[in-house]
Scaffold this motif. Structure first.
Motif, mmCIF file in Angstrom:
data_model
loop_
_atom_site.group_PDB
_atom_site.id
_atom_site.type_symbol
_atom_site.label_atom_id
_atom_site.label_comp_id
_atom_site.label_asym_id
_atom_site.label_seq_id
_atom_site.Cartn_x
_atom_site.Cartn_y
_atom_site.Cartn_z
ATOM 1 N N GLU A 8 39.171 38.561 45.157
ATOM 2 C CA GLU A 8 39.354 39.576 44.103
ATOM 3 C C GLU A 8 37.846 40.306 44.320
ATOM 4 O O GLU A 8 36.727 40.018 45.199
ATOM 5 C CB GLU A 8 38.827 38.501 42.842
ATOM 6 C CG GLU A 8 40.088 37.662 42.879
ATOM 7 C CD GLU A 8 40.716 38.086 42.111
ATOM 8 O OE1 GLU A 8 40.549 39.225 40.944
ATOM 9 O OE2 GLU A 8 42.099 37.471 42.454
ATOM 10 N N TRP A 40 41.593 42.735 38.216
ATOM 11 C CA TRP A 40 41.518 41.966 37.339
ATOM 12 C C TRP A 40 42.603 42.032 37.023
ATOM 13 O O TRP A 40 43.349 41.129 35.967
ATOM 14 C CB TRP A 40 40.219 42.500 35.733
ATOM 15 C CG TRP A 40 40.527 43.877 36.018
ATOM 16 C CD1 TRP A 40 40.166 44.485 36.500
ATOM 17 C CD2 TRP A 40 41.428 44.203 34.502
ATOM 18 N NE1 TRP A 40 40.470 46.235 35.711
ATOM 19 C CE2 TRP A 40 42.129 45.809 34.762
ATOM 20 C CE3 TRP A 40 42.558 43.950 33.742
ATOM 21 C CZ2 TRP A 40 42.360 46.827 34.100
ATOM 22 C CZ3 TRP A 40 42.966 44.727 32.986
ATOM 23 C CH2 TRP A 40 42.697 45.983 32.786
ATOM 24 N N ASP A 41 43.488 43.647 36.924
ATOM 25 C CA ASP A 41 45.277 43.292 36.396
ATOM 26 C C ASP A 41 45.742 43.125 37.378
ATOM 27 O O ASP A 41 47.211 43.285 37.334
ATOM 28 C CB ASP A 41 45.101 44.783 35.523
ATOM 29 C CG ASP A 41 44.931 45.956 37.494
ATOM 30 O OD1 ASP A 41 44.681 45.466 38.249
ATOM 31 O OD2 ASP A 41 44.932 46.850 36.623
ATOM 32 N N ARG A 175 30.456 43.915 33.093
ATOM 33 C CA ARG A 175 31.785 43.735 34.001
ATOM 34 C C ARG A 175 32.826 42.705 32.523
ATOM 35 O O ARG A 175 33.681 42.658 32.162
ATOM 36 C CB ARG A 175 32.340 42.953 34.640
ATOM 37 C CG ARG A 175 31.791 44.077 35.602
ATOM 38 C CD ARG A 175 32.061 44.178 37.178
ATOM 39 N NE ARG A 175 32.007 42.628 37.141
ATOM 40 C CZ ARG A 175 30.206 42.958 38.341
ATOM 41 N NH1 ARG A 175 30.358 43.940 38.718
ATOM 42 N NH2 ARG A 175 30.208 41.243 38.760
ATOM 43 N N ASP A 176 32.203 41.110 32.461
ATOM 44 C CA ASP A 176 32.981 40.696 30.870
ATOM 45 C C ASP A 176 32.754 40.670 29.824
ATOM 46 O O ASP A 176 33.119 39.944 29.143
ATOM 47 C CB ASP A 176 31.996 39.376 32.009
ATOM 48 C CG ASP A 176 31.005 39.145 31.171
ATOM 49 O OD1 ASP A 176 30.192 40.343 30.502
ATOM 50 O OD2 ASP A 176 29.958 37.892 31.124
#
Length: 400
Positions: A8, A40-41, A175-176
């Motif tokens: 990741e 993430w996608d 980022r979150d």
């Protein structure tokens, strides 16, 4: 590397090595110049691990910075209305057309003329530190105000609004953050800058926003474009430098032999060298520079296909042993001018002369005026920004 081995991205830093790049990224750099990483996608763009290949691709016209192109490895879901993209995520000729409109204030000569004003800002804030209580949070009392005051003066943004734009920029670079939170922050900031551009249309001054407003009046820019450009300059002008001031101070406190070079010397060349080395060593942009291939590209023994995403992780490029021997060691006397913390090619950071000036003034002043500056907590208790696309610390308690 098989699909099940794709890591990741961004990869986590080791808890006991907060100044070093993620161990997994460094391991990939040792193994291969190109590796697949998962976003993430679920997409799997190429991670370009080595310095020479990153520079080659960042200068290659077959590589696009346009975030709207299919295959672009976006670090987060895109806002539905595209708010805030701006020229840094465009290709030429549109990128060059818009960038040229704000280049003049950031030339080396124009920035050099700002040194006395930046020095006054730094000295005034240190005076306030010395007159106030201790311990104190260096982020809130010094690291954030220095670049915020400078960029506000340059742009023509009221510093009294700094709480508003600092809070919104925190959300935007997290980022979150949820997509709706990031979109709300972007819209609030763009709306704020749009109102300022409107005010400059009615009452122009000698600042950068007034210059953009004049171009709006002349039909060279839309108000949306002017507001987006103002937003980019405002956020970039304080967020990155503030983090470098605080994180640079922390790493120097953890390396007292290197701190002594700045505290006890008065050589401007050493200060300039120290800034380049700290930029190389810390490299606070953690999303990597992202691109998408427009054509098939042969590099490092692989074929990157048209439409495939690319991530240039400059934190590991700046530790590449082929360019920076013993790169995990902080050495303020190192010749680190080839570091890529500001990027490379036509999209390299517009404001880098100003950032360098601010860091030079801070690093040559703070530790000499407060020679007993010390961390007022344990390193393990310092809250690092592991959740941000710009790395730094949320707080830095110091005393003297």
């Amino acid at each position: 590397m098989t699909a099940t081995e794709i890591p990741e991205f961004p990869m986590p830093r080791a808890a006991d090595c907060p100044f070093d790049p993620p161990p997994a990224a460094r391991a990939l750099q040792e193994e291969t110049p190109l590796a697949r990483v998962r976003l993430w996608d679920g997409s799997t763009p190429w991670l370009v691990t080595r310095y020479a290949d990153q520079r080659a691709l960042l200068a290659d016209p077959r590589v696009s910075a346009d975030i709207t192109r299919p295959g672009y490895p976006s670090p987060a879901p895109l806002p539905k209305n595209g708010t805030g993209f701006g020229f840094i995520l465009m290709d030429n000729p549109e990128h060059a057309r818009l960038r040229k409109m704000v280049t003049a204030p950031f030339t080396i000569r124009r920035v050099a003329a700002m040194r006395p004003a930046v020095q006054r800002i730094v000295d005034d804030l240190i005076d306030e530190l010395l007159a106030g209580p201790k311990p104190v949070d260096l982020v809130e009392a010094f690291a954030l105000p220095v670049p915020s005051l400078v960029i506000c003066e340059l742009l023509g943004v009221p510093y009294a609004d700094h709480g508003f734009f600092q809070e919104n920029s925190k959300v935007i670079v997290r980022r979150d953050a949820k997509p709706e939170e990031r979109t709300a922050g972007l819209q609030a900031m763009i709306g704020y800058l749009d109102r300022l551009v409107g005010a400059k249309l009615d009452n122009p001054a000698g600042d950068l926003l007034s210059g953009l407003a004049a171009r709006v009046a002349a039909g060279e820019l839309t108000r949306v474009e002017a507001a987006q450009m103002g937003f980019l300059l405002l956020v970039a002008g304080h967020e990155t430098t503030a983090n470098m001031i605080a994180l640079g101070t922390l790493v120097l406190l953890e390396h007292p032999d290197q701190l002594a070079l700045l505290r006890e010397g008065d050589d401007p060349a050493l200060v300039a060298s120290a800034v380049e080395e700290l930029l190389r060593y810390l490299n606070i942009t953690h999303n990597g520079r992202r691109r998408v291939a427009l054509e098939d590209i042969e590099i490092a023994g692989e074929t990157i296909r048209a439409g495939e995403g690319l991530i240039m992780a400059s934190d590991i490029a700046n530790r590449d042993p082929a360019v920076f021997p013993d790169g995990d060691r902080l050495d303020l006397t190192r010749d680190a001018h080839r570091q890529v913390a500001f990027g490379f090619g036509v999209h390299q950071c517009l404001g880098q002369p100003l950032a360098r000036l601010e860091l030079q003034v801070v690093y040559s002043t703070l530790y000499r005026r407060i020679p007993t500056l010390a961390l007022a907590t344990d390193l393990e208790r310092v809250p690092f920004k592991h959740d941000g696309s710009v790395y730094g610390v949320y707080e830095l308690p110091v005393t003297w």
